[in-house]
Design an enzyme around this catalytic site. Structure first.
Site, PDB file in Angstrom:
ATOM      1  N   SER A  12       0.847  -1.196   0.000  1.00 34.92           N
ATOM      2  CA  SER A  12       0.000   0.000   0.000  1.00 34.92           C
ATOM      3  C   SER A  12       0.881   1.244   0.000  1.00 34.92           C
ATOM      4  CB  SER A  12      -0.910  -0.020   1.231  1.00 34.92           C
ATOM      5  OG  SER A  12      -0.163  -0.274   2.404  1.00 34.92           O
ATOM      6  N   GLU A  14       1.053   5.552   0.888  1.00 33.98           N
ATOM      7  CA  GLU A  14       0.430   6.627   1.671  1.00 33.98           C
ATOM      8  C   GLU A  14       0.659   8.000   1.038  1.00 33.98           C
ATOM      9  OE1 GLU A  14       0.632   6.315   5.969  1.00 33.98           O
ATOM     10  OE2 GLU A  14       1.216   8.430   6.061  1.00 33.98           O
ATOM     11  N   ASP A 105      -2.512  13.606  17.192  1.00 31.34           N
ATOM     12  CA  ASP A 105      -1.912  14.488  18.197  1.00 31.34           C
ATOM     13  C   ASP A 105      -2.606  15.825  18.136  1.00 31.34           C
ATOM     14  OD1 ASP A 105       0.223  12.780  19.109  1.00 31.34           O
ATOM     15  OD2 ASP A 105       1.083  13.055  17.103  1.00 31.34           O
ATOM     16  N   PHE A 212      11.383  14.634  10.872  1.00 37.39           N
ATOM     17  CA  PHE A 212      10.303  13.658  11.112  1.00 37.39           C
ATOM     18  C   PHE A 212      10.706  12.690  12.231  1.00 37.39           C
ATOM     19  CE2 PHE A 212       8.562  13.455   6.435  1.00 37.39           C
ATOM     20  CZ  PHE A 212       7.977  14.697   6.621  1.00 37.39           C
ATOM     21  N   HIS A 262       4.242  -0.921   3.393  1.00 34.35           N
ATOM     22  CA  HIS A 262       3.402   0.286   3.238  1.00 34.35           C
ATOM     23  C   HIS A 262       4.391   1.447   3.040  1.00 34.35           C
ATOM     24  CE1 HIS A 262       0.043   3.096   4.120  1.00 34.35           C
ATOM     25  NE2 HIS A 262       0.930   3.796   4.816  1.00 34.35           N
TER      26      HIS A 262
HETATM   27  C1  FAD Z   1       0.787   4.255  10.003  1.00 30.37           C
HETATM   28  C2  FAD Z   1       0.609   5.564  10.713  1.00 30.37           C
HETATM   29  C3  FAD Z   1      -0.233   6.523  10.165  1.00 30.37           C
HETATM   30  C4  FAD Z   1      -0.437   7.746  10.823  1.00 30.37           C
HETATM   31  N1  FAD Z   1      -1.276   8.686  10.262  1.00 30.37           N
HETATM   32  C5  FAD Z   1      -1.548   9.833  10.917  1.00 30.37           C
HETATM   33  C6  FAD Z   1      -2.477  10.787  10.394  1.00 30.37           C
HETATM   34  O1  FAD Z   1      -3.027  10.605   9.313  1.00 30.37           O
HETATM   35  N2  FAD Z   1      -2.746  11.907  11.109  1.00 30.37           N
HETATM   36  C7  FAD Z   1      -2.162  12.127  12.348  1.00 30.37           C
HETATM   37  O2  FAD Z   1      -2.447  13.171  12.978  1.00 30.37           O
HETATM   38  N3  FAD Z   1      -1.254  11.253  12.863  1.00 30.37           N
HETATM   39  C8  FAD Z   1      -0.948  10.115  12.182  1.00 30.37           C
HETATM   40  N4  FAD Z   1      -0.047   9.212  12.720  1.00 30.37           N
HETATM   41  C9  FAD Z   1       0.621   9.536  13.989  1.00 30.37           C
HETATM   42  C10 FAD Z   1      -0.222   9.157  15.219  1.00 30.37           C
HETATM   43  O3  FAD Z   1      -1.453   9.848  15.202  1.00 30.37           O
HETATM   44  C11 FAD Z   1       0.590   9.523  16.455  1.00 30.37           C
HETATM   45  O4  FAD Z   1       1.713   8.713  16.564  1.00 30.37           O
HETATM   46  C12 FAD Z   1      -0.210   9.563  17.750  1.00 30.37           C
HETATM   47  O5  FAD Z   1       0.604  10.181  18.742  1.00 30.37           O
HETATM   48  C13 FAD Z   1      -0.583   8.184  18.282  1.00 30.37           C
HETATM   49  O6  FAD Z   1      -1.591   7.644  17.558  1.00 30.37           O
HETATM   50  P1  FAD Z   1      -2.006   6.084  17.793  1.00 30.37           P
HETATM   51  O7  FAD Z   1      -3.210   5.855  16.994  1.00 30.37           O
HETATM   52  O8  FAD Z   1      -0.831   5.222  17.569  1.00 30.37           O
HETATM   53  O9  FAD Z   1      -2.335   6.187  19.358  1.00 30.37           O
HETATM   54  P2  FAD Z   1      -2.616   5.125  20.492  1.00 30.37           P
HETATM   55  O10 FAD Z   1      -2.691   3.746  19.994  1.00 30.37           O
HETATM   56  O11 FAD Z   1      -3.772   5.666  21.254  1.00 30.37           O
HETATM   57  O12 FAD Z   1      -1.289   5.232  21.398  1.00 30.37           O
HETATM   58  C14 FAD Z   1      -0.756   6.479  21.808  1.00 30.37           C
HETATM   59  C15 FAD Z   1       0.038   6.335  23.088  1.00 30.37           C
HETATM   60  O13 FAD Z   1      -0.828   6.106  24.178  1.00 30.37           O
HETATM   61  C16 FAD Z   1      -0.557   4.864  24.825  1.00 30.37           C
HETATM   62  N5  FAD Z   1      -1.863   4.265  25.114  1.00 30.37           N
HETATM   63  C17 FAD Z   1      -2.695   3.642  24.247  1.00 30.37           C
HETATM   64  N6  FAD Z   1      -3.834   3.281  24.846  1.00 30.37           N
HETATM   65  C18 FAD Z   1      -3.737   3.685  26.141  1.00 30.37           C
HETATM   66  C19 FAD Z   1      -4.595   3.609  27.253  1.00 30.37           C
HETATM   67  N7  FAD Z   1      -5.806   3.029  27.188  1.00 30.37           N
HETATM   68  N8  FAD Z   1      -4.166   4.141  28.440  1.00 30.37           N
HETATM   69  C20 FAD Z   1      -2.960   4.729  28.529  1.00 30.37           C
HETATM   70  N9  FAD Z   1      -2.090   4.825  27.497  1.00 30.37           N
HETATM   71  C21 FAD Z   1      -2.470   4.313  26.323  1.00 30.37           C
HETATM   72  C22 FAD Z   1       0.267   4.065  23.849  1.00 30.37           C
HETATM   73  O14 FAD Z   1       1.128   3.157  24.527  1.00 30.37           O
HETATM   74  C23 FAD Z   1       1.026   5.170  23.128  1.00 30.37           C
HETATM   75  O15 FAD Z   1       2.151   5.567  23.882  1.00 30.37           O
HETATM   76  C24 FAD Z   1       0.219   7.997  12.071  1.00 30.37           C
HETATM   77  C25 FAD Z   1       1.079   7.030  12.594  1.00 30.37           C
HETATM   78  C26 FAD Z   1       1.287   5.826  11.938  1.00 30.37           C
HETATM   79  C27 FAD Z   1       2.234   4.810  12.513  1.00 30.37           C
END
Ligand code: FAD
Length: 281
Positions: A12, A14, A105, A212, A262
């Protein structure tokens, strides 16, 4: 290293939503070139706090209209449940069946608002509201998320997030293949059960990559950093070295059983096409 071999390989690409007409024209060309490689889907990023909501929507709509599968990223930080429902509905209407669900974020110093705290809550919400209608990807961090309180906690949170209802995961980019293998083995030991597709960042620009990487916690190994710094303004040599290193990483990942790749294309076709050709895909 075998735990991911049981999953079919998926490839895929991005994109990010272009900011102006010139960017849109360029992305159309890129989509056409990369479309020839027949990826499973093109994913399109979503700005923090919904800042590119229209841009993401317009971009996925155009990709779908070109006959490809598009997967919009949805981030939930600062968002209300009703906004997510409306967004899903708008995607459903244009034939979207694949999502990348993220926490996202908030801009620094912004107050914490919205109905969601972590991505697992978004995954649970989408599943509760739409059942199995969408394929849901989530993010994984082989070198751990910058906010992780410990590696072990990050792995546990990731596995829990997947078990909430994700179909597969895409990793943050990395240059240490061992970090990936160790990560997937540890996750599998906790019953992960889904493909974790390595995210690949073709190296073409040192300053941008360093920026980055500092922000997202992906390590550039010292030997790569030193080489890239050493090229100075010699961009041709930097790109040649960067593409060698990236191709080598992809080769090793696929040979070891990674379930596809990806590519973080940064809306450019050439680096990904070069790596693709060299891999003989
Ligand atoms: C493939 C990919 C695509 C991305 N695309 C985008 C995008 O389009 N737009 C954007 O803004 N960002 C994007 N990001 C970045 C991402 O949004 C950030 O890294 C963000 O800080 C974390 O998102 P997450 O979904 O991994 O969060 P989560 O899975 O929620 O994790 C975030 C943090 O919180 C901790 N955590 C998780 N659940 C809990 C809980 N229940 N209690 C306490 N702590 C917890 C985890 O250990 C981790 O440290 C992308 C990242 C990746 C890898």
């Amino acid at each position: 290293m075998d735990s991911q071999k049981k999953f079919p390989r998926t490839f895929s690409f991005e994109f990010f939503p272009p900011r102006n007409e010139e960017g849109r024209d360029k992305l159309r060309e890129t989509t056409q070139q990369l479309g020839q490689l027949k990826p499973k889907f093109f994913s399109v990023t979503f700005g923090a706090g919904g800042s590119t909501r229209e841009g993401t929507y317009d971009t996925v709509k155009e990709i779908q209209a070109l006959g490809h599968q598009a997967a919009p990223h949805i981030s939930c930080m600062g968002t209300r449940r009703a906004d997510i429902l409306a967004l899903l509905d708008s995607y459903r209407k244009i034939g979207i069946r694949h999502l990348v669900a993220l926490r996202g974020d908030l801009p620094k110093d912004a107050p914490r608002t919205g109905d969601f705290h972590f991505a697992n809550e978004l995954v649970a919400y989408i599943r509760a509201e739409t059942g199995k209608e969408f394929v849901i990807e989530v993010a994984a961090y082989p070198e751990f998320h910058p906010e992780a309180t410990s590696a072990q906690d990050d792995i546990r949170r990731f596995v829990d997030k997947v078990k909430t209802g994700a179909d597969s995961a895409i990793t943050q980019y990395f240059f240490n293949a061992d970090a990936y293998w160790r990560f997937v083995e540890d996750c599998e030991a906790q019953g992960l059960g889904v493909a974790v597709v390595p995210g690949i960042m073709p190296i073409t620009n040192y300053k941008q990559l360093a920026r980055f990487s500092d922000a997202c916690g992906a390590e550039i190994p010292r030997w790569i950093r030193q080489r890239l710094e050493g090229f100075g303004d010699d961009l041709d040599s930097l790109r040649a070295f960067g593409l060698d290193v990236t191709t080598d990483l992809c080769e090793r990942l696929l040979a070891g059983g990674a379930p596809g790749l990806h590519f973080y294309t940064l809306n450019r076709a050439a680096p990904t096409c070069t790596i693709w050709e060299r891999l003989g895909l």
